[in-house]
Design an enzyme around this catalytic site. Structure first.
Site: not given
Ligand code: AMP
Ligand code: ZN
Length: 665
Positions: A34, A36, A81-82, A113, A115, A134, A222, A285, A403, A406, A421, A427
């Site tokens: 739907e 679509d 950064s943190l 946090k 990743d 960033r 965040y 924080k 290698c 071979c 290689c 090989c």
């Molecule tokens: P780092 O790269 O280890 O210096 O960590 C800092 C990065 O953590 C920031 O640039 C964010 O991209 C990331 N990050 C992930 N989750 C969070 C969060 N809940 N609050 C703030 N930063 C965060």
């Molecule tokens: Zn080889």
């Protein structure tokens, strides 16, 4: 009858709401089908009324914009950064430091946090206007076109949002989507991606936004930034962002003390594997924004926030041996064979050692007790050696120079981490891998012949390159394991049928490094024959659309080899298509350019296959299933009822065989 503008606005709102439920709240409110239909309806209306175009319409989510060079953009507010902490003491020290700088009690917001790749989004009047990576914190790349395709990023906000503000977050690739992408890559003979984080950030820099749209990325937010943000605490700003339509995970909690913070850490340290995406710690924080302002920033990070890194799950075990694998391209990968050990719920027996530098850097030796860690990578890795437990008779690891398959001397190109290689034609794993690629579905699609049989044929000395396939006889095959009269016949007939495979797929099948399906198509279209490609210089090649130096070098190197030229000449003798066929060339037009056409049913004057070829020859695209993107359907007799129903529902025109043939005449 509502007027078209109202109709368009109504559909946009409906689709936006469904998107929001599905991608932000994880709750489906409509079937895909739907959805679509509505999307198609909106697309048609927008096509008919270009005056109501809106770059933030849900129709723009599918991507299409291509960015050649990402523009560098200055961040209006710096992206810091943190600072990191690893223990209770670290956190207590931090609290002591900040308590000297601010008055009153301190409350903390604890968040996960995530990743992934950090991103800064700018909204003006509720509309997404910019998405910037960033970069170095001061300036990043403008990746707006790509970020717009991420469905959990709202293109238009709801509620009482400020006129202008920035919001920061992390773009992540959830495990499920990541694994699915890798399965597809492995099937296509490509290297799987190493981990979700790098794949997420790599995705943001893809040139084709339609490619990004296909990746199941998510954006978790965040942080709100900008002078117009009228909130007084971090926790409140998360709630606000959520109310405006952003995806803000609900794990965040308020804590009144470092002890409470640690409870949050403990809780997630155990449960983070249940989350659909990767996290590598907790971010703490200071909740009160007034206090945040008083605390300010150091040269690189806010004083009011602290990351607490989860301990990566780690075990120690004994390294029994190091073996070396040879890939299809000749790349060597050292593998650690370990005393089996339990780690994060699975038994680990092997770990990747990546390359010679890695072994040297960590001074890894057979017999060592090593620490194994499971991060985002699928294969665990060795992060250190327990030197105290090193046996007295231990000897330094000598990386292989020959290698393992071979015994050819390995080479290592300057600037490359991997050893190779160079015995391209002699090989075994390379020879077998290349023929397996040649017969694979997307290449020559040879029926009746599988990867294991290829290995058998090579090991029995019956073939040593793909051109040998065409000389195989039934008598040679029947005596092989698991072969009989019938299967041998099928194999031979599958091979002989492959001479009708068009040139562009043959070119892909040759297995020239960096020449994947798309590049092969490009080269075939441009040069039209293998001889023309073989003659092309590097300078010629890089002038072709989308062909870079790396590909050009690889192509010229391939054709510089006498052996390769011989193999190609043999393919020519057997009748393999080494140029665009005369029919293909003749009558090529652009009449159907941009059209996506579905062919279905039985035809009177033309075979279905020829019909498909005709479409491609006239610049159209043949698609196997009906969707909102289908331009029309060429329908023969006996079209299936479900297809007919779908076509009707999506309001896609059916065209008869005669009508279609007239159209392209
Ligand atoms: P780092 O790269 O280890 O210096 O960590 C800092 C990065 O953590 C920031 O640039 C964010 O991209 C990331 N990050 C992930 N989750 C969070 C969060 N809940 N609050 C703030 N930063 C965060
Ligand atoms: Zn080889």
């Amino acid at each position: 009858m509502i007027n078209p503008k109202e109709h368009i606005l109504k559909l946009r709102k409906e689709l936006r709401d469904h998107n929001y439920s599905y991608y932000v709240l994880d709750r489906a409110t409509i079937s895909d089908f739907e959805f679509d239909i509505k999307l198609k309806e909106l697309q048609d209306l927008e096509a008919k009324h270009p005056e109501f175009f809106d770059p933030n319409s849900p129709t723009q989510r599918v991507g299409g914009a291509v960015t050649k060079n990402f523009e560098t953009i200055q961040h209006e507010h710096r992206m810091y950064s943190l600072d990191n902490s690893y223990s209770k003491e670290d956190l207590q020290d931090w609290e002591t430091r900040i308590k000297k700088l601010v008055d009153g009690d301190i409350q903390y917001t604890c968040e996960l946090k995530y990743d992934g790749a950090s991103i800064s989004l700018t909204y003006e009047n509720g509309l997404l206007t910019k998405a910037v990576t960033r970069g170095d914190g001061f300036q990043g790349d403008d990746v707006t076109a790509n970020v717009k395709t991420i469905k959990s990023v709202p293109l238009q906000l709801k509620g009482d949002y400020p006129i202008k503000f920035d919001i920061r977050g992390e773009i992540v690739l959830p495990f499920e989507g990541f694994n699915k992408m890798n399965e597809e890559r492995i099937e296509a003979g490509e290297e799987p991606y190493r981990n979700p984080r790098n794949t997420a950030s790599g995705s943001l820099k893809l040139q084709d936004s339609a490619e990004v749209a296909k990746r199941p990325l998510e954006c978790l937010l965040y942080n709100l930034t900008g002078p117009e943000i009228k909130v007084s605490s971090q926790f409140e700003s998360l709630e606000k962002a959520r109310a405006w339509g952003f995806k803000v995970p609900d794990a965040a909690k308020l804590a009144g003390s470092i002890d409470e913070v640690l409870k949050f850490v403990d809780y997630w340290e155990n449960r983070r594997h249940d989350l659909p995406y990767e996290t590598d710690g907790v971010v703490i924080k200071v909740n009160n924004l007034q206090q945040q302002e008083e605390l300010g920033y150091t040269a690189k990070a806010p004083r009011w926030a602290m990351a607490y890194k989860f301990k990566a799950e780690q075990v120690s075990t004994k390294l029994n041996s190091i073996t070396y694998q040879v890939g299809r391209t000749g790349a060597i990968t050292p593998v650690a064979n370990l005393e089996p050990v339990e780690l994060a719920g699975t038994t680990v027996k092997r770990a990747s050692l990546h390359n010679a530098d890695q072994i040297e850097k960590l001074d890894i030796r057979v017999g060592d007790e090593v620490f194994v860690e499971k991060g985002g990578e699928i294969i665990p890795k060795i992060i250190a050696v327990d030197i105290n437990k090193r046996p007295v008779d231990s000897v330094e690891t000598q990386y292989i120079t020959l290698c393992p398959q071979c015994e050819t001397e390995l080479v290592r190109q300057e600037g490359e981490a991997q050893h190779y290689c160079p015995n391209y034609n002699g090989c075994n794993p390379q020879v077998i891998g290349r023929i397996q690629h040649y017969i694979s579905r997307k290449a020559m699609d040879i029926d009746g012949l599988g990867g294991e049989t290829v290995a058998l044929l090579v090991n029995e000395g019956l073939i040593s390159n793909y051109s040998d396939l065409y000389e195989l006889t039934k008598e040679q095959i029947i005596p092989l394991e698991r072969m009989a009269e019938k299967s041998a016949e099928n194999l031979i007939s599958g091979i002989s049928k492959s001479v009708s495979i068009p040139f562009e797929r043959v070119l892909f099948a040759l297995g020239i490094r960096f020449v994947g399906e798309t590049v092969a198509k490009k080269l075939a279209k441009h040069y039209k024959s293998i001889d023309a490609i073989a003659k092309a210089t590097e300078e010629d090649l890089v002038n072709v659309d989308e062909i870079g130096v790396k590909i050009a070098e690889s192509v010229t190197a391939f054709f510089a080899s006498e052996k390769n030229l011989n193999i190609i000449n043999r393919l020519r003798q057997f009748g393999v298509q080494l140029e665009i066929s005369a029919d293909e060339l003749e009558g090529q037009t652009d009449i159907l350019k941009g059209d996506s056409i579905v062919v279905t049913g039985v035809f009177k004057t033309i075979s279905r296959n020829d019909l498909k070829k005709l479409i491609e020859k006239n610049g159209g695209k043949v698609s196997s299933s009906i969707s909102s993107k289908t331009t029309y359907i060429v329908a023969g007799d006996n079209m299936g009822p479900s297809k007919r129903q779908k076509a009707e529902a999506l309001d896609i025109a059916l065209i008869s065989e005669d009508k279609f043939l007239q159209k392209i005449k």
